[in-house]
Scaffold this active site. Structure first.
Site, PDB file in Angstrom:
ATOM      1  N   HIS A  51      11.709   0.373  -2.086  1.00 28.11           N
ATOM      2  CA  HIS A  51      10.638  -0.463  -2.652  1.00 28.11           C
ATOM      3  C   HIS A  51       9.743  -0.974  -1.535  1.00 28.11           C
ATOM      4  O   HIS A  51      10.045  -0.784  -0.362  1.00 28.11           O
ATOM      5  CB  HIS A  51      11.206  -1.596  -3.516  1.00 28.11           C
ATOM      6  N   HIS A  53       8.758  -3.908  -0.221  1.00 29.82           N
ATOM      7  CA  HIS A  53       8.853  -5.134   0.588  1.00 29.82           C
ATOM      8  C   HIS A  53       8.904  -4.821   2.091  1.00 29.82           C
ATOM      9  O   HIS A  53       9.551  -3.860   2.518  1.00 29.82           O
ATOM     10  CB  HIS A  53      10.078  -5.956   0.169  1.00 29.82           C
ATOM     11  N   ASP A  55      10.381  -6.107   4.638  1.00 31.54           N
ATOM     12  CA  ASP A  55      11.654  -6.036   5.376  1.00 31.54           C
ATOM     13  C   ASP A  55      12.384  -4.714   5.107  1.00 31.54           C
ATOM     14  O   ASP A  55      13.469  -4.477   5.644  1.00 31.54           O
ATOM     15  CB  ASP A  55      12.553  -7.250   5.067  1.00 31.54           C
ATOM     16  N   HIS A  56      11.777  -3.831   4.283  1.00 30.81           N
ATOM     17  CA  HIS A  56      12.319  -2.490   4.034  1.00 30.81           C
ATOM     18  C   HIS A  56      11.390  -1.393   4.543  1.00 30.81           C
ATOM     19  O   HIS A  56      11.792  -0.234   4.613  1.00 30.81           O
ATOM     20  CB  HIS A  56      12.571  -2.285   2.531  1.00 30.81           C
ATOM     21  N   HIS A 105      13.377  -6.186  -9.500  1.00 29.23           N
ATOM     22  CA  HIS A 105      13.113  -6.883  -8.225  1.00 29.23           C
ATOM     23  C   HIS A 105      11.645  -6.660  -7.846  1.00 29.23           C
ATOM     24  O   HIS A 105      10.915  -7.593  -7.546  1.00 29.23           O
ATOM     25  CB  HIS A 105      14.063  -6.331  -7.170  1.00 29.23           C
ATOM     26  N   ASP A 126      17.303  -3.480  -3.069  1.00 27.49           N
ATOM     27  CA  ASP A 126      17.522  -4.873  -3.476  1.00 27.49           C
ATOM     28  C   ASP A 126      17.709  -5.001  -4.983  1.00 27.49           C
ATOM     29  O   ASP A 126      17.375  -6.033  -5.571  1.00 27.49           O
ATOM     30  CB  ASP A 126      16.324  -5.748  -3.049  1.00 27.49           C
ATOM     31  N   HIS A 164      21.261  -5.651   1.872  1.00 25.67           N
ATOM     32  CA  HIS A 164      21.466  -6.953   2.531  1.00 25.67           C
ATOM     33  C   HIS A 164      22.950  -7.318   2.528  1.00 25.67           C
ATOM     34  O   HIS A 164      23.691  -6.941   1.613  1.00 25.67           O
ATOM     35  CB  HIS A 164      20.712  -8.072   1.791  1.00 25.67           C
TER      36      HIS A 164
HETATM   37 ZN   LIG Z   1      13.045  -6.655  -1.638  1.00 22.89          ZN
END
Ligand SMILES: [Zn+2]
Length: 252
Positions: A51, A53, A55-56, A105, A126, A164
């Site tokens: 996805h 985001h 942090d990915h 998410h 996530d 995570h």
């Molecule tokens: Zn995420």
């Protein structure tokens, strides 16, 4: 045989590093530097994204420039060379992979199921966490409940690679939602022991999640009662129970 290990990044992200013979892939590289260190001079063939985001995805541009690698993922993400959507199939390390759309998410979220001979691996970003699930940033409870139901229907032995290390915090909530579940207590002890030695609690399995993850257990009476008590209402459908649990967890 594929070797799969976590590269820790930021506070609690895991970038999964898949390796067989001379081929290397990573899943959700939020940061390029730890990936480059993990590769230790070897070449990266490709990146798999779940996805959008940051942090990915934050490491994608730098890795693409350094290795000229493939980027498989949702079409919404800049830099993707092979857009993936629900039902798509592709091959990784010579093994069959299937894409599942799992909105909730985010709306663009996908999961990838990799079938390696007798072993099934799930990269779920996530969406599904150990004993928990992702927050609903973009999707509805109905969408997320449906997405989690699809993952829960995979074989129990499926290995689950979440993005995570949230397991202990999630288990604290799971214990509040279902205090009488001995599997949650047992899992908490195992997770505490792993974290005390700085070991990851992942991968999980679908079977473990079915026994300990409240978000996959909305049909159980104890969870229904707790969710209803927290909502101050009678909850009828599994989606209502899921929505109440998710709201409760948001402030837990
Ligand atoms: Zn995420």
């Amino acid at each position: 045989m594929i070797t799969i290990r976590p590269i820790p990044a930021f506070n609690d992200n895991y970038i999964w590093h898949l390796h067989q013979d001379r081929e290397h892939w990573v899943v959700d590289p939020g940061d390029a530097a730890p990936v480059i260190r993990s590769l230790d001079g070897q070449k990266l063939q490709g990146i798999l994204l779940t996805h959008h985001h940051l942090d990915h995805t934050g490491g994608v541009q730098a890795l693409k420039e350094k290795y000229d690698c493939e980027v498989f993922g949702p079409a919404s993400i800049q830099g993707v060379t092979r857009p993936l959507q629900d039902g798509d199939r592709f091959s990784l390390f010579g093994y069959d992979c299937e894409v599942l759309a799992v909105p909730g998410h985010t709306l663009d979220h996908i999961a990838v199921v990799l079938n390696e001979d007798g072993t099934t691996h799930l990269f779920c970003g996530d969406t599904l966490f150990a004993a928990g699930c992702g927050r609903l940033f973009e999707g509805t409870p109905q969408q997320m409940h449906h997405s989690l139901s699809r993952l829960a229907a995979l074989p129990e032995a499926t290995k689950v690679y979440c993005a995570h290390e949230y397991t202990l915090a999630n288990l604290a909530f799971a214990a509040a939602a279902e205090p009488e579940n001995p599997d949650i207590q047992e899992r908490t002890a195992a997770a505490r022991a792993a974290r005390a030695q700085n070991r990851p609690t992942l991968p999980s399995t679908i079977g473990t999640e079915l026994r300990t993850n409240p978000f996959l257990r909305t049909g159980f009476p104890e969870i229904r009662a707790k969710a209803a008590a927290h909502a101050g209402d009678t909850l009828k459908t599994p989606v209502e129970i899921f929505a109440s649990l998710r709201r409760w967890k948001d402030t837990f």
